[in-house]
Design a protein around this motif. Structure first.
Motif, PDB file in Angstrom:
ATOM      1  N   THR A  19       0.831  -1.202   0.000  1.00 25.01           N
ATOM      2  CA  THR A  19       0.000   0.000   0.000  1.00 25.01           C
ATOM      3  C   THR A  19       0.865   1.252   0.000  1.00 25.01           C
ATOM      4  OG1 THR A  19      -0.112  -0.080   2.425  1.00 25.01           O
ATOM      5  CG2 THR A  19      -1.892  -1.160   1.196  1.00 25.01           C
ATOM      6  N   LYS A  21       2.724   4.461  -1.117  1.00 21.28           N
ATOM      7  CA  LYS A  21       2.427   5.375  -2.218  1.00 21.28           C
ATOM      8  C   LYS A  21       3.647   5.521  -3.121  1.00 21.28           C
ATOM      9  CE  LYS A  21      -1.159   8.187  -0.020  1.00 21.28           C
ATOM     10  NZ  LYS A  21      -1.560   9.539   0.411  1.00 21.28           N
ATOM     11  N   ARG A  47      -2.361  15.392  -1.139  1.00 19.56           N
ATOM     12  CA  ARG A  47      -2.841  14.003  -0.967  1.00 19.56           C
ATOM     13  C   ARG A  47      -1.778  13.106  -0.344  1.00 19.56           C
ATOM     14  NH1 ARG A  47      -7.367  12.399  -3.904  1.00 19.56           N
ATOM     15  NH2 ARG A  47      -8.600  14.217  -4.515  1.00 19.56           N
ATOM     16  N   TYR A  49       1.492  12.577  -1.476  1.00 20.71           N
ATOM     17  CA  TYR A  49       2.430  11.940  -2.391  1.00 20.71           C
ATOM     18  C   TYR A  49       3.763  12.684  -2.434  1.00 20.71           C
ATOM     19  CZ  TYR A  49      -1.181   8.887  -4.253  1.00 20.71           C
ATOM     20  OH  TYR A  49      -2.154   7.920  -4.393  1.00 20.71           O
ATOM     21  N   ASP A 243      -6.540  14.261 -11.089  1.00 19.51           N
ATOM     22  CA  ASP A 243      -7.443  13.117 -10.890  1.00 19.51           C
ATOM     23  C   ASP A 243      -6.951  11.898 -11.669  1.00 19.51           C
ATOM     24  OD1 ASP A 243      -9.077  14.529  -9.198  1.00 19.51           O
ATOM     25  OD2 ASP A 243     -10.626  14.956 -10.692  1.00 19.51           O
ATOM     26  N   LEU A 246      -3.837  10.461 -10.109  1.00 18.86           N
ATOM     27  CA  LEU A 246      -4.191   9.711  -8.905  1.00 18.86           C
ATOM     28  C   LEU A 246      -4.730   8.324  -9.247  1.00 18.86           C
ATOM     29  CD1 LEU A 246      -5.845  12.517  -6.744  1.00 18.86           C
ATOM     30  CD2 LEU A 246      -3.668  11.365  -6.301  1.00 18.86           C
ATOM     31  N   GLN A 247      -5.469   8.221 -10.345  1.00 16.82           N
ATOM     32  CA  GLN A 247      -5.915   6.893 -10.788  1.00 16.82           C
ATOM     33  C   GLN A 247      -4.719   5.991 -11.076  1.00 16.82           C
ATOM     34  OE1 GLN A 247      -8.825   6.788 -13.972  1.00 16.82           O
ATOM     35  NE2 GLN A 247      -9.834   8.643 -13.243  1.00 16.82           N
ATOM     36  N   THR A 250      -3.006   5.083  -7.763  1.00 15.85           N
ATOM     37  CA  THR A 250      -3.754   4.078  -7.011  1.00 15.85           C
ATOM     38  C   THR A 250      -3.515   2.692  -7.594  1.00 15.85           C
ATOM     39  OG1 THR A 250      -5.460   5.696  -6.434  1.00 15.85           O
ATOM     40  CG2 THR A 250      -6.046   3.368  -6.250  1.00 15.85           C
ATOM     41  N   ALA A 253      -0.064   1.565  -6.539  1.00 11.98           N
ATOM     42  CA  ALA A 253       0.030   1.194  -5.129  1.00 11.98           C
ATOM     43  C   ALA A 253      -0.578  -0.167  -4.851  1.00 11.98           C
ATOM     44  CB  ALA A 253      -0.647   2.252  -4.271  1.00 11.98           C
ATOM     45  N   SER A 254      -1.541  -0.578  -5.666  1.00 17.17           N
ATOM     46  CA  SER A 254      -2.203  -1.863  -5.442  1.00 17.17           C
ATOM     47  C   SER A 254      -1.561  -3.000  -6.222  1.00 17.17           C
ATOM     48  CB  SER A 254      -3.691  -1.772  -5.821  1.00 17.17           C
ATOM     49  OG  SER A 254      -3.838  -1.490  -7.198  1.00 17.17           O
TER      50      SER A 254
END
Length: 300
Positions: A19, A21, A47, A49, A243, A246-247, A250, A253-254
């Protein structure tokens, strides 16, 4: 049983996902500098980062992508690499062979395939950029070439029509020229073929034809958004660009955790399962051995 615990515990602690970042690296394009990312940087840092926006040398595709690759080498952990305009060509080359780059984001950008150049793409998808530049010879360190500048009276219309003219006048004065080789050198790598990508298409772009951006994004299978923006979407629409970044962050990170660079990629959950099976086999084998000894023990 003690042996089972000591073997299985590290695998369980390792887990299957991370998880953490990623660090987000923002690469600017021609006629601009790293301050063009200011609005995006502020939002990403808010956010939580870590962000880097290195200075793009603007001396040529091979020189500049090598430089950006060296910047990436200084970063620990996963990376999301973002490029605007000519910066898109750089990230496609700089990320090649770097397993820590998990996502690529293109903002109204060049996204050449191997053997393509900015010039060859613009020949297929003409824009107004060709008539909006001045060529100026330069000499530096025994090297000579040609720099390209945006014409002051065309910058607002072609480059940043949705910004106030007071802002574009300042951009015109402070613009950084780009060597013509930046657009003539052919790409030797296309990292977007192996790394997931996201793309912002600027529908009012007059520097790079929006149809070229759509073609590039479709060819790469990019996650794509279209916004009603000029070429400098990260300045005029920083929220929309953030935005999409950030997608990509994310998704990075996963992603499944990988071994260090000296190892090979593996599935930690599978390792945990195999460890459990091995431990169970040890227990079963030990039990069978004890039972066998008891059966062979003579009666007293």
């Amino acid at each position: 049983m003690a042996l089972c615990a000591s073997v299985a515990a590290p695998a369980a602690a390792d887990g299957g996902t991370t998880t953490a970042k990623p660090t987000i690296v923002l690469v600017h394009g021609a006629f601009a500098d790293a301050s063009s990312w200011n609005g995006v940087v502020e939002r990403l840092e808010h956010r939580g980062y870590a962000v880097m926006a290195p200075a793009n040398p603007l001396r040529g595709l091979y020189n500049d992508s090598t430089y950006i690759a060296s910047v990436l080498d200084s970063i620990k952990g996963p990376i999301v690499l973002v490029g605007h305009s000519y910066g898109g060509a750089l990230i496609s080359s700089a990320a090649a062979g770097n397993p820590r780059v998990k996502s690529l984001v293109y903002v109204s950008a060049l996204m050449p395939d191997v053997g393509e150049s900015g010039m060859s793409l613009s020949a297929r998808f003409p824009s107004e950029l060709g008539t909006a530049t001045n060529s100026v010879p330069y000499r530096a360190g025994g090297v000579s070439g040609t720099d390209l500048y945006l014409k002051p009276d065309r910058l607002h219309e072609v480059f940043a029509a949705d910004l106030p003219e007071s802002t574009t006048r300042l951009m015109s004065v402070t613009q950084r020229p780009v060597a013509a080789t930046a657009f003539s050198e052919k790409a030797k790598a296309a990292a977007w073929k192996h790394i997931p990508s996201w793309f912002v298409v600027a529908k009012q772009d007059k520097t790079i034809n929006p149809d070229q951006e759509r073609f590039e994004a479709k060819r790469a299978g990019s996650h794509t958004v279209e916004i009603d923006s000029s070429h400098v979407a990260m300045i005029s629409h920083p929220e929309a660009v953030t935005d999409l970044v950030l997608q990509a962050a994310t998704a990075a990170a996963s992603a499944r955790r990988e071994l260090p660079a000296t190892g090979s990629t593996h599935d930690a959950q599978a390792d945990t399962a195999l460890t459990g099976i091995a431990a169970a086999s040890l227990i079963t084998g030990a039990g069978a051995l004890l039972l066998g000894r008891r059966l062979r023990r003579p009666a007293r």
